[in-house]
Structure formats: C-alpha cells, structure tokens
Design an enzyme around this catalytic site. Sequence first.
Site, PDB file in Angstrom:
ATOM      1  N   SER A 164       0.833  -1.213   0.000  1.00  0.00           N
ATOM      2  CA  SER A 164       0.000   0.000   0.000  1.00  0.00           C
ATOM      3  C   SER A 164       0.864   1.259   0.000  1.00  0.00           C
ATOM      4  O   SER A 164       0.632   2.184  -0.785  1.00  0.00           O
ATOM      5  CB  SER A 164      -0.927   0.017   1.223  1.00  0.00           C
ATOM      6  OG  SER A 164      -1.771  -1.113   1.214  1.00  0.00           O
ATOM      7  N   ASN A 198      -5.746  -9.036  -7.959  1.00  0.00           N
ATOM      8  CA  ASN A 198      -5.800  -9.810  -6.718  1.00  0.00           C
ATOM      9  C   ASN A 198      -7.096 -10.587  -6.542  1.00  0.00           C
ATOM     10  O   ASN A 198      -7.143 -11.543  -5.786  1.00  0.00           O
ATOM     11  CB  ASN A 198      -5.569  -8.901  -5.512  1.00  0.00           C
ATOM     12  CG  ASN A 198      -6.395  -7.643  -5.557  1.00  0.00           C
ATOM     13  OD1 ASN A 198      -6.337  -6.889  -6.525  1.00  0.00           O
ATOM     14  ND2 ASN A 198      -7.171  -7.403  -4.528  1.00  0.00           N
ATOM     15  N   GLN A 213       0.666  -8.981  -6.449  1.00  0.00           N
ATOM     16  CA  GLN A 213       0.237 -10.374  -6.634  1.00  0.00           C
ATOM     17  C   GLN A 213       1.205 -11.150  -7.541  1.00  0.00           C
ATOM     18  O   GLN A 213       1.151 -12.378  -7.581  1.00  0.00           O
ATOM     19  CB  GLN A 213      -1.177 -10.428  -7.234  1.00  0.00           C
ATOM     20  CG  GLN A 213      -2.265  -9.986  -6.274  1.00  0.00           C
ATOM     21  CD  GLN A 213      -2.470 -10.963  -5.118  1.00  0.00           C
ATOM     22  OE1 GLN A 213      -2.266 -12.164  -5.249  1.00  0.00           O
ATOM     23  NE2 GLN A 213      -2.864 -10.444  -3.969  1.00  0.00           N
ATOM     24  N   SER A 236       5.015  -6.617  -2.112  1.00  0.00           N
ATOM     25  CA  SER A 236       4.767  -6.786  -0.683  1.00  0.00           C
ATOM     26  C   SER A 236       5.188  -8.177  -0.242  1.00  0.00           C
ATOM     27  O   SER A 236       4.784  -9.184  -0.833  1.00  0.00           O
ATOM     28  CB  SER A 236       3.276  -6.571  -0.409  1.00  0.00           C
ATOM     29  OG  SER A 236       3.014  -6.843   0.948  1.00  0.00           O
ATOM     30  N   THR A 248      13.571   4.256  11.211  1.00  0.00           N
ATOM     31  CA  THR A 248      14.609   3.227  11.348  1.00  0.00           C
ATOM     32  C   THR A 248      14.198   1.973  10.584  1.00  0.00           C
ATOM     33  O   THR A 248      13.071   1.493  10.728  1.00  0.00           O
ATOM     34  CB  THR A 248      14.826   2.905  12.841  1.00  0.00           C
ATOM     35  OG1 THR A 248      15.185   4.128  13.500  1.00  0.00           O
ATOM     36  CG2 THR A 248      15.924   1.871  13.040  1.00  0.00           C
ATOM     37  N   CYS A 272     -20.074  -7.777   3.064  1.00  0.00           N
ATOM     38  CA  CYS A 272     -19.619  -7.525   4.429  1.00  0.00           C
ATOM     39  C   CYS A 272     -18.134  -7.759   4.652  1.00  0.00           C
ATOM     40  O   CYS A 272     -17.542  -7.151   5.531  1.00  0.00           O
ATOM     41  CB  CYS A 272     -20.412  -8.371   5.407  1.00  0.00           C
ATOM     42  SG  CYS A 272     -22.171  -8.121   5.199  1.00  0.00           S
TER      43      CYS A 272
END
Length: 396
Positions: free
Chosen positions: A70, A150, A178, A198, A236, A323
């Site tokens: 992100s 994704n 991905q 990521s 850091t 949801c």
Amino acid sequence: MVYADNAATTKMNRAAMEAMLPYMEGVWGNPSSLYAFGQKAREALESARSRIASCLGATPDGIYFTSGGSEADNQAILSAARNGAKKGKKHIISTAFEHHAVLHTLKKLEREGFEIELLEVHENGIVKPEQVAGAIREDTALVTVMYANNEVGSVQPISEIGAVCREKGVLFHTDAVQAAGHLPIDIQAQNIDMLSLSSHKFHGPKGIGVLYARKGIPLVNIIEGGAQERGKRGGTENVPAVMGMAAALEEACSHLEENTEKLLKMRAKLIDGLSKIPHSILNGDAESRLPGNVNFCFEGIEGESLLLLLDDKGICASSGSACTSGSLDPSHVLLAIGRPHEIAHGSLRLSLSEDNTEEDVEHIVKSVPEVVSYLRGISPLWKEKLAGKRDFLLPE
Ligand SMILES: *Cc1c(COP(=O)(O)O)cnc(C)c1O
C-alpha cells in the site's frame, strides 16, 4: 484446515524466519549508527537490497524499502503526480479494477484537480496495450496498471504496456504485489519505471515491501523523517523484516517453475470441478491468470454465507462481496468485468500456494458444490427461478 486465501496473505516460510532470527538475537543495532555493530546491520540491509534487486532484474539503487504494498503504491503514484504537475501534466491513466491502495490514491488526486482516466478491463479482466496507447495524451503524467489482479487473477500484458509508455515518454508504474514471487519479473526487459511489491504475499513477513523507482525519478516522501532510504523514507529500517523478505523472494524466484507447475495442476482440477456446478461462471481469463487463482460466481447465493459454511468445513477462502469488505457494494473488480450486481454477490475466490496439496483440492471440489446447493435450497429467490417466475442470469 485448508488454507486457500493466499492472495490475502501467505504463511511465512522457514527460510524467511531463519533469515530474520539473527537480526533479532544478534545483529540488532541501528543501521544508521556509526560504530561497527550498527554497520553490521547496514551491511546486511544493503546485501538484502542487492539480492532483491537481482531477483527483479533491477539495480540496488532503485530499491526503496516501505511498510508494504500500500505504501509503495501511494508513494509511486503521488511522486509521479507531483512531478507531472510541475510540468503541467495532470492526466493519469489506470484501470477500473486496481487495488484500493491505487484507486483511493487516485481519488485523492482527483479531488486535487487531477484528471483520472480508468480504462475498461473487458470481460476477461485484461487491458489491451492499444487502449493505453489510445489514452495517452501530451499531459499524461503516469500510467499505472497492476501486473496481476488480486481478485480475478488476470495477468496483464505488462511488457507491452511498458513498451507503449516508454515509446511515448510516459512514466509507467505497476502494482506487482500479486505477481512478485509468482510470475517472472524483469524490470529492465519489461519497460517498468516503478513497481510495488509486498513481502507477505510471497511467504515473507508482513509490514514490509518494496518500491522500485528507476534512477532519476524523483520520489516524494510519504513518511518524513531521517535520511533513511536515501532520504526518501524516514524511519529506522526494519532489518529483520527486510532480511526475511529477501530470503522469501529468493526462495520464491528460485522455485518459480516447479511451484507454477504444481499450482497449474491444482488450479485445473479446481476449475474443472467447480465448473460442473450449474449456473456458475469462471471470473477472469482462463489462460492469462495467476497460477494459484480460481474465482467463480455462483448464481443465487451470497458470498458471505458461502464463506461461513466453507469455514465450518475447514476451508479458508474469500469472496469479493459485501460484508467482508465492510460495505454493501459488491466487489468493484467483478463489476468492472461486467458481472451484474446479483451475480457479483455470489463470488468465491480460492487462492492456492505451493503448500496446498491434492487432498486440499479434493476437499474443496467436494465441499463447494455441497454448500452451494444447500444455500440454493434455502433461498426463496432460487425457488422462484426454478419455478420460472424469475430468469436465470447464468446458463445451466
Ligand atoms: C495485498 C495487496 C496490496 C497491499 O499490500 P500490503 O502490503 O498489504 O499493504 C496492494 N496491491 C495488491 C494487488 C495486493 O494484492
């Protein structure tokens, strides 16, 4: 438990954990400290940078460590936008089915007066390089197109899109979260200017990722602070996480072919088994898709109910609907590939890793049809369809 939600996150592997431990127990100094103990951490960090760069066909000076995919997406897009704006370029091209890290950053820029053009992705979830070529203008600051989606797993023609951008002199960023560790990446050969990845999507630790930016692209800071990451990302450095990420990426890239082969076999069995469910449809392209991704819509059911019942059978999966994402709207990805609302609500994403087994696949292929027919059996809507009072939207 059958874990089939590897697009959400993966289990950290031994190689990553073992690479991290020495930097928690032994070499835990601050890489910015001048004494030898700190410099040992610095050396480790820089060696990890080089190893990650070689996995990606990049040079180490293009690698910036971030807190994950992100942050890398945010920094890439905001940097390109700010640089573009200085030259009067405020047009950005992307697609309708990017990850929210990209889409929400673009929304923010739109509110600031940028013009955001989202390309259609067609029913198979693939953008054509010609669409990109046709959309590029004199004032285009950036093209950002994800490497692989994704949700529906479709893999984009990244090299070709990169070539179009290179030819027209427009910056090209790809969210490769991905793809990294799952598909071949060669930043030079694929004409990529900026790339996000990521670690936790390829069996590395969470909370660490990479922004690659070709030399000469000025980056704008998201995190202001010290001079870490050549002044472009304060804070850091998380040395253990970086070491884990480097080990996980090397592990993934060195086993790419055999993992792919294993996944393709399991994917074929899943697709074959689930296609037999009446009134179902595979989402995404049948060929150009992530080796571990399977995504179906089943007419007449709700994704969440499906997930809860699969959970009872020990299966962890995901649905692009309602949801799970905290909103009542169906997945923007499924809407972007043209699924009607009612169909998009009944989606199931299964994302496998090389840790899955044939037995896992068999359990899924046995369980999903049972759950789907149970849910249809208790659905008033489904009864109306069977009685001919409502139309079926998907063919038998
Ligand atoms: C997971 C994911 C992200 C976000 O990565 P984080 O490291 O969790 O921030 C961005 N883009 C895509 C395509 C993803 O799958």
